[in-house]
Motif scaffolding. Structure first.
Motif, PDB file in Angstrom:
ATOM      1  N   TRP A 115      17.875 -66.108  65.284  1.00  0.00           N
ATOM      2  CA  TRP A 115      17.893 -65.186  64.125  1.00  0.00           C
ATOM      3  C   TRP A 115      19.466 -65.305  63.157  1.00  0.00           C
ATOM      4  CZ3 TRP A 115      14.002 -63.783  62.304  1.00  0.00           C
ATOM      5  CH2 TRP A 115      13.257 -62.891  63.187  1.00  0.00           C
ATOM      6  N   ASP A 116      20.234 -65.029  64.348  1.00  0.00           N
ATOM      7  CA  ASP A 116      21.534 -65.230  63.048  1.00  0.00           C
ATOM      8  C   ASP A 116      21.967 -66.685  63.209  1.00  0.00           C
ATOM      9  OD1 ASP A 116      22.233 -65.816  65.435  1.00  0.00           O
ATOM     10  OD2 ASP A 116      24.410 -65.033  64.804  1.00  0.00           O
ATOM     11  N   SER A 118      24.591 -66.234  52.620  1.00  0.00           N
ATOM     12  CA  SER A 118      24.852 -65.891  53.504  1.00  0.00           C
ATOM     13  C   SER A 118      23.665 -64.701  53.341  1.00  0.00           C
ATOM     14  CB  SER A 118      25.078 -64.814  54.533  1.00  0.00           C
ATOM     15  OG  SER A 118      26.496 -63.718  53.235  1.00  0.00           O
ATOM     16  N   ARG A 157      21.115 -66.522  69.645  1.00  0.00           N
ATOM     17  CA  ARG A 157      21.675 -66.922  68.799  1.00  0.00           C
ATOM     18  C   ARG A 157      20.022 -67.681  67.364  1.00  0.00           C
ATOM     19  NH1 ARG A 157      26.921 -70.412  69.836  1.00  0.00           N
ATOM     20  NH2 ARG A 157      25.387 -71.992  70.771  1.00  0.00           N
ATOM     21  N   ASN A 201      19.960 -67.598  58.836  1.00  0.00           N
ATOM     22  CA  ASN A 201      20.841 -68.466  58.228  1.00  0.00           C
ATOM     23  C   ASN A 201      20.215 -69.997  57.176  1.00  0.00           C
ATOM     24  OD1 ASN A 201      21.797 -71.838  58.759  1.00  0.00           O
ATOM     25  ND2 ASN A 201      23.380 -70.543  59.032  1.00  0.00           N
ATOM     26  N   ASP A 224      22.620 -60.214  58.270  1.00  0.00           N
ATOM     27  CA  ASP A 224      22.820 -60.200  60.032  1.00  0.00           C
ATOM     28  C   ASP A 224      22.506 -61.757  60.327  1.00  0.00           C
ATOM     29  OD1 ASP A 224      22.392 -57.349  60.847  1.00  0.00           O
ATOM     30  OD2 ASP A 224      20.714 -57.524  60.353  1.00  0.00           O
ATOM     31  N   ALA A 225      23.576 -62.560  59.446  1.00  0.00           N
ATOM     32  CA  ALA A 225      22.930 -64.357  59.584  1.00  0.00           C
ATOM     33  C   ALA A 225      24.533 -64.866  59.733  1.00  0.00           C
ATOM     34  CB  ALA A 225      21.984 -65.202  58.975  1.00  0.00           C
ATOM     35  N   GLU A 226      25.282 -65.838  60.378  1.00  0.00           N
ATOM     36  CA  GLU A 226      26.099 -66.665  59.503  1.00  0.00           C
ATOM     37  C   GLU A 226      25.951 -66.812  58.251  1.00  0.00           C
ATOM     38  OE1 GLU A 226      26.186 -70.045  62.817  1.00  0.00           O
ATOM     39  OE2 GLU A 226      26.351 -68.612  64.888  1.00  0.00           O
TER      40      GLU A 226
END
Length: 248
Positions: A68-69, A215, A66, A74, A218-220
């Motif tokens: 990256w995202d 945001s 996780r 993030n 491709d991220a939370e």
């Protein structure tokens, strides 16, 4: 100062391991969109976190897929609420989050990472030197007088999962110029923290306290608690006010 849950260091080995596609998460397609011509540097940064960062205890093993995202993209999403050329102090930086992603996404910013533990400072300096980015590292706690003297009068103080909001605001306020902003990356309880700690923030001189949800692709989602320092406590409990330069 309380620390990031998963983002602190342990050991003294330096260079990241050879890239291993089985252990390092592949970059999502949004990396180029978010980081532009610094996308390769962002990929190298994630390589550091997934290898040496994991080995030294800066990142937990479950965070590797996780990176990256949940962590890097993030963190970079906070760039939308920072103005051109501002000075940004990242307190309790740990593995460099959010300061290093912000620096990679916004090279116009003047970024300083504040971190108390020597081994974490060494890790940050290794990453910065390897990536060749213009980021400063200051060893110390945000509330220490020497740190306030060295990095104070900032436009923005940021942080990520460092402490409850009232305590975080108490550390951030002395580092800000009047008119500067706290931009704190928080979790799903951000609104509840603002409601709970609004009186404490007001006593510290913060105004316009609110939550923004931002945001990156491709991220939370990232929840930012943003508050402007309108005044600060002066001598003998009085308020001191200023008209710090506003950008934007």
């Amino acid at each position: 100062m309380n620390d990031h849950t998963d983002d602190k260091a342990s050991r003294d080995n330096t260079a990241p391991a050879t890239r291993d596609t089985e252990t390092i998460p592949p970059p999502p397609s949004a990396v180029g969109e978010v980081f532009g011509d610094r996308a390769d540097l962002a990929i190298r940064y994630v390589d550091f976190l997934a290898t040496a960062g994991l080995e030294r205890g800066l990142m937990g093993p479950r965070e590797r897929p996780r990176l990256w995202d949940r962590h890097v993209l993030n963190s970079a999403a906070a760039k939308s609420h920072i103005f051109d050329g501002e000075s940004v102090v990242d307190i309790g930086s740990g593995a460099g989050l959010p300061g290093i992603p912000l620096s990679l996404a916004r090279p116009d910013l003047e970024i300083t990472l504040v971190e108390p533990l020597l081994r974490r400072v060494n890790f940050l300096e290794e990453i910065i030197e390897s990536l060749g980015i213009d980021v400063r590292v200051v060893r110390g706690r945000a509330e220490e007088k020497t740190v306030i003297t060295e990095v104070g009068n900032a436009d923005v103080v940021t942080s990520r999962a460092v402490a409850p909001l009232a305590k975080l605001a108490g550390w951030s306020a002395p580092l800000l110029r009047i008119g500067g902003r706290m931009v704190a990356l928080k979790g799903s309880s951000a609104t509840e923290e603002v409601d709970r700690d609004s009186a404490a923030l007001s006593r510290l001189g913060f105004t316009d306290v609110h939550v923004e949800i931002v945001s990156a692709p491709d991220a939370e989602e990232t929840r930012l608690v943003i508050a402007t320092l309108g005044s600060r406590m002066g001598g003998r409990g009085s308020r001191s006010r200023g008209s710090g330069k506003r950008r934007g």
